[in-house]
Design an enzyme around this catalytic site. Sequence first.
Site, PDB file in Angstrom:
ATOM      1  CB  SER A   1      -0.960   0.017   1.184  1.00  0.00           C
ATOM      2  OG  SER A   1      -0.279   0.239   2.393  1.00  0.00           O
TER       3      SER A   1
ATOM      4  CE  LYS B   1      -3.267   1.805   4.826  1.00  0.00           C
ATOM      5  NZ  LYS B   1      -2.965   1.070   3.633  1.00  0.00           N
TER       6      LYS B   1
END
Length: 185
Positions: free
Chosen positions: A53, A96
């Site tokens: 990610s 993230k």
Amino acid sequence: MRRGAAARRRSRAGFARPLQILGILVGDGGGVALASALLYCVLFNLSVVRGRSMEPGIHDGDRILVEPWTRAFGSYERGDVAVLRSPVEPGLEYIKRIVALPGDEVLILGSHLWVNGDLVEEPYAVEIDEPVIHWTRVKEGHFFVLGDNRPHSSDSREFGQVPQDLFRGKVRLRVWPPERVGMLD
């Protein structure tokens, strides 16, 4: 009730080995090593990245240092990379990028991110997801997070805003693999 001599000896025996190791470390000039190890444990947490990610900047298998004191003493800013506990899957952690802070207005229009009406330049987000439309205002005590590799990221577009108490800390340094050791952007 007083314990007998045998009970006291058994009790001390449980501490003997760790105390011997501590004595060896400190006695052989290992005091610096011991102090460094303790300082490291207090200041940083080593974490292994799982998933794609955050590519291309952070890869699956990279070892990163998480600054846990950010959670207690610091603050998060737009653009910070952070490790957080999943808001939907207990025991799972994500890495993230924080793109919006409490009170910010977020608009994802097409493949562009707008925060508070300003287009956000995202040189780290090389592969953009299919065009979408998403709007939200970030609640107090929450953040909006996105993965850099949007097509392969489960993030706030999917699970919503993340409460601050789920954050473990900021990530600024990769320590493995050797060819990519260094500060993160």
